[in-house]
Design a protein around this motif. Structure first.
Motif, mmCIF file in Angstrom:
data_model
loop_
_atom_site.group_PDB
_atom_site.id
_atom_site.type_symbol
_atom_site.label_atom_id
_atom_site.label_comp_id
_atom_site.label_asym_id
_atom_site.label_seq_id
_atom_site.Cartn_x
_atom_site.Cartn_y
_atom_site.Cartn_z
ATOM 1 N N LYS A 99 0.822 -1.199 0.000
ATOM 2 C CA LYS A 99 0.000 0.000 0.000
ATOM 3 C C LYS A 99 0.864 1.259 0.000
ATOM 4 O O LYS A 99 1.932 1.301 0.627
ATOM 5 C CB LYS A 99 -0.928 -0.006 1.212
ATOM 6 C CG LYS A 99 -1.988 -1.096 1.149
ATOM 7 C CD LYS A 99 -2.983 -0.996 2.283
ATOM 8 C CE LYS A 99 -2.349 -1.306 3.625
ATOM 9 N NZ LYS A 99 -3.357 -1.353 4.702
ATOM 10 N N VAL A 100 0.366 2.269 -0.684
ATOM 11 C CA VAL A 100 1.030 3.567 -0.755
ATOM 12 C C VAL A 100 -0.023 4.651 -0.572
ATOM 13 O O VAL A 100 -1.060 4.635 -1.242
ATOM 14 C CB VAL A 100 1.753 3.770 -2.109
ATOM 15 C CG1 VAL A 100 2.310 5.183 -2.210
ATOM 16 C CG2 VAL A 100 2.863 2.745 -2.283
ATOM 17 N N LYS A 101 0.234 5.566 0.328
ATOM 18 C CA LYS A 101 -0.666 6.699 0.540
ATOM 19 C C LYS A 101 -0.194 7.888 -0.293
ATOM 20 O O LYS A 101 0.991 8.223 -0.290
ATOM 21 C CB LYS A 101 -0.736 7.076 2.018
ATOM 22 C CG LYS A 101 -1.619 6.159 2.847
ATOM 23 C CD LYS A 101 -1.782 6.672 4.267
ATOM 24 C CE LYS A 101 -2.766 5.793 5.040
ATOM 25 N NZ LYS A 101 -2.937 6.274 6.446
ATOM 26 N N ILE A 102 -1.150 8.513 -0.987
ATOM 27 C CA ILE A 102 -0.848 9.612 -1.900
ATOM 28 C C ILE A 102 -1.750 10.786 -1.553
ATOM 29 O O ILE A 102 -2.937 10.604 -1.235
ATOM 30 C CB ILE A 102 -1.088 9.181 -3.365
ATOM 31 C CG1 ILE A 102 -0.188 7.998 -3.717
ATOM 32 C CG2 ILE A 102 -0.837 10.334 -4.332
ATOM 33 C CD1 ILE A 102 -0.605 7.282 -4.981
ATOM 34 N N GLY A 103 -1.211 12.000 -1.615
ATOM 35 C CA GLY A 103 -2.016 13.170 -1.318
ATOM 36 C C GLY A 103 -1.695 14.332 -2.239
ATOM 37 O O GLY A 103 -0.667 14.345 -2.926
ATOM 38 N N SER A 104 -2.588 15.304 -2.255
ATOM 39 C CA SER A 104 -2.381 16.526 -3.025
ATOM 40 C C SER A 104 -3.024 17.692 -2.282
ATOM 41 O O SER A 104 -4.129 17.554 -1.734
ATOM 42 C CB SER A 104 -2.988 16.390 -4.430
ATOM 43 O OG SER A 104 -2.794 17.581 -5.171
ATOM 44 N N TRP A 105 -2.333 18.835 -2.293
ATOM 45 C CA TRP A 105 -2.844 20.003 -1.567
ATOM 46 C C TRP A 105 -2.313 21.282 -2.195
ATOM 47 O O TRP A 105 -1.107 21.447 -2.373
ATOM 48 C CB TRP A 105 -2.432 19.931 -0.102
ATOM 49 C CG TRP A 105 -3.130 20.903 0.796
ATOM 50 C CD1 TRP A 105 -4.340 21.504 0.580
ATOM 51 C CD2 TRP A 105 -2.676 21.384 2.073
ATOM 52 N NE1 TRP A 105 -4.676 22.312 1.634
ATOM 53 C CE2 TRP A 105 -3.672 22.260 2.563
ATOM 54 C CE3 TRP A 105 -1.545 21.144 2.837
ATOM 55 C CZ2 TRP A 105 -3.553 22.902 3.794
ATOM 56 C CZ3 TRP A 105 -1.429 21.783 4.058
ATOM 57 C CH2 TRP A 105 -2.417 22.655 4.544
ATOM 58 N N ASN A 106 -3.230 22.169 -2.536
ATOM 59 C CA ASN A 106 -2.875 23.537 -2.909
ATOM 60 C C ASN A 106 -2.795 24.336 -1.614
ATOM 61 O O ASN A 106 -3.805 24.564 -0.944
ATOM 62 C CB ASN A 106 -3.940 24.122 -3.844
ATOM 63 C CG ASN A 106 -3.622 25.552 -4.262
ATOM 64 O OD1 ASN A 106 -3.094 26.345 -3.498
ATOM 65 N ND2 ASN A 106 -3.971 25.896 -5.492
ATOM 66 N N MET A 107 -1.584 24.795 -1.266
ATOM 67 C CA MET A 107 -1.349 25.371 0.048
ATOM 68 C C MET A 107 -1.677 26.863 0.140
ATOM 69 O O MET A 107 -1.608 27.434 1.232
ATOM 70 C CB MET A 107 0.117 25.149 0.445
ATOM 71 C CG MET A 107 0.497 23.694 0.568
ATOM 72 S SD MET A 107 2.239 23.489 1.001
ATOM 73 C CE MET A 107 2.278 24.196 2.644
#
Length: 500
Positions: free
Chosen positions: A96-104
């Motif tokens: 398993k791999v956790k992936i994220g994205s965020w415009n800060m």
């Protein structure tokens, strides 16, 4: 013994130390620093942490983050969310791999008129919240947009290595963080300058590009190989053009990114790796770019919007030239739900190109109608551009919603809040988060994690979705972000877990 006979502590009778002065010899008192000395002390701490993070065996490979004071931790409180398991959850093959994205929300882009009522616009108010939320995700790959103060963040993220890039002339950019204990970078990262990419093979440079304006937008991609167990993933992040009326330009940009991430994977001989495209795509699920990417038949409204939005801005003269583009200043506010007006046909050939500044109607200033030389792609040509992907692209959140208990998430989905308007019931895009950008002036779903499977010839299965970070409820985000105790950005993060 009475309290009056108890000797007073030395601290009550000793005069305070003047700022910048040393305490008397033998004293246990600490020197009081001047503001300048405090600033230098903090700068040294940041530099030391950055050096430790980049040193072999330290920082990213085992060092801890900078410790924060109780006051800083209190200032860093934000609205948390829970992870929701779907599919095979804790079972199944693969890792398993956790992936994220965020415009800060880059500090350089903060304008009070864009966020009326916000109590969280100064960097001193935002910094600790950003650090806390970044640390909380616990992702293995984290894609960030609008990053302009990375040096303040990295000391608090010692478990990660990173790559970064900025568009030409921009003060903020893209960052991909990846867990150093899990992944190693393969070769060099690649930056895609979207304005300069060609979408045709014939004609002059302008026609080959088929673009409508200078945007300075880029894509950043990197190949990450697992340190244990083999295999890997291609990670891409981007921040597409923001102006809501430029629907065609975003469709062109996204098609180029899909093509280029596939080419990048092929150039490395990693056809058996999946690709992850995560970022701020500045497009809602009812827009043409989402339909093109997910192979959804377009609506009549989408086709009309593509045509009407393909207006040529005067800034195109600066692309691939030595003429610097002028400063653009603060962009005007355009309602995010604005639609490009229908452009009437001009029967008078002699008037072609004379209406500069009027061709796109209100909100599309300094534009003219396109000609054959501009190389604007038709919808069928756009479909061909997207078809080079060689596999079915899926959205992590939309697919996770279909795999889970839909009724429990209905109030947190894009389709649920639209109540079917503009979107087929349970159609692609229905399960996207209800909002990923929520302010007093706009409420939108713009951020996604898209998954592209390995090539069919590789024989490897598509990655399986096992969990996602639950979207906020609308009432939790009202009246709008950024807001202390909730989120320091105008966007909320999207995060998921896959197994491959």
């Amino acid at each position: 013994m009475s309290s009056s006979s108890t000797p007073l502590s030395s601290s009550t009778s000793t005069p305070p130390i003047a700022p910048g002065s040393k305490p008397p010899k033998g004293s246990k008192l600490s020197p009081q620093l001047t503001p300048e000395q405090e600033a230098k002390k903090l700068a040294r701490a940041v530099a030391k942490a950055l050096a430790a993070a980049s040193a072999p065996g330290g920082g990213a490979n085992g060092g801890g983050p900078i410790k924060r004071s109780k006051e800083q931790l209190e200032m860093g409180k934000f609205l948390t969310r829970e992870w929701v398991n779907v599919g095979d959850g804790e079972t199944g093959e693969g890792r398993k791999v956790k992936i994220g994205s965020w415009n800060m929300l880059a500090q350089t882009l903060v304008r009070r008129e864009l966020f009326p009522g916000s109590d969280c616009l100064k960097w001193s108010d935002r910094q600790q919240m950003l650090i806390s939320e970044l640390s909380s995700f616990q992702t293995d790959i984290l894609c960030l947009q609008e990053v302009d103060r990375l040096s303040f963040m990295l000391p608090h993220l010692p478990a990660y290595s990173h790559v970064e890039a900025k568009g030409r002339g921009k003060a903020h950019g893209l960052v991909i963080l990846y867990r150093s204990s899990m992944f190693a970078k393969v070769g060099e990262e690649k930056v895609i300058v979207l304005d300069e990419q060609e979408v045709r093979g014939d004609g002059e440079a302008k026609r080959r590009r088929g673009g409508t304006r200078e945007t300075k937008n880029i894509g950043l991609m990197v190949a990450l190989e697992r340190k244990e167990g083999g295999g890997g993933v291609i990670a891409l992040t981007t921040h597409l053009f923001w102006h809501p009326l430029y629907t065609y330009e975003r469709a062109r940009q996204l098609g180029i990114l899909l093509r280029e991430v596939v080419r990048f994977r092929e150039s490395l001989g990693k056809g058996d790796w999946p690709c992850v495209m995560a970022g701020d795509f500045n497009s809602q699920p009812i827009e043409p770019s989402y339909s093109l990417l997910t192979s959804t038949p377009p609506t009549a409204s989408q086709l009309s919007n593509l045509v009407n939005s393909a207006q040529i801005h005067k800034s195109t003269v600066h692309i691939c030239s030595h003429v610097p583009s002028p400063p653009q200043g603060i962009p005007e506010f355009i309602p995010p739900d604005a639609v490009a007006p229908t452009v009437p046909e001009d029967d008078d050939d002699e008037g072609e190109g004379e209406g500069e500044g009027e061709g796109g109607g209100e909100g599309m200033k300094d534009t003219t109608r396109p000609t054959e030389e501009d190389g604007i792609l038709s919808f069928e040509e756009l479909k061909e551009l997207y078809a080079v992907g060689g596999g079915e692209v899926k959205s992590l959140y939309d697919e996770a919603w279909r795999m889970g208990e839909r009724e429990k998430e209905e109030g947190r989905t894009f389709g649920g809040r639209l109540e079917g308007e503009g979107l087929e019931r349970d159609g692609k895009g229905w399960g996207e988060p209800n909002w990923t950008s929520y302010t007093p002036l706009w409420h939108l779903t713009l951020d996604y994690i898209f998954l592209l499977p390995p090539t069919p010839l590789s024989g490897q299965p598509a990655p399986k979705i096992t969990a996602y970070l639950r979207p906020h409820r609308t009432e939790d985000l009202a009246p709008g972000l950024p807001m202390k105790g909730k989120c320091a950005s105008d966007h909320v993060a999207v995060c998921g877990e896959i197994r491959f």
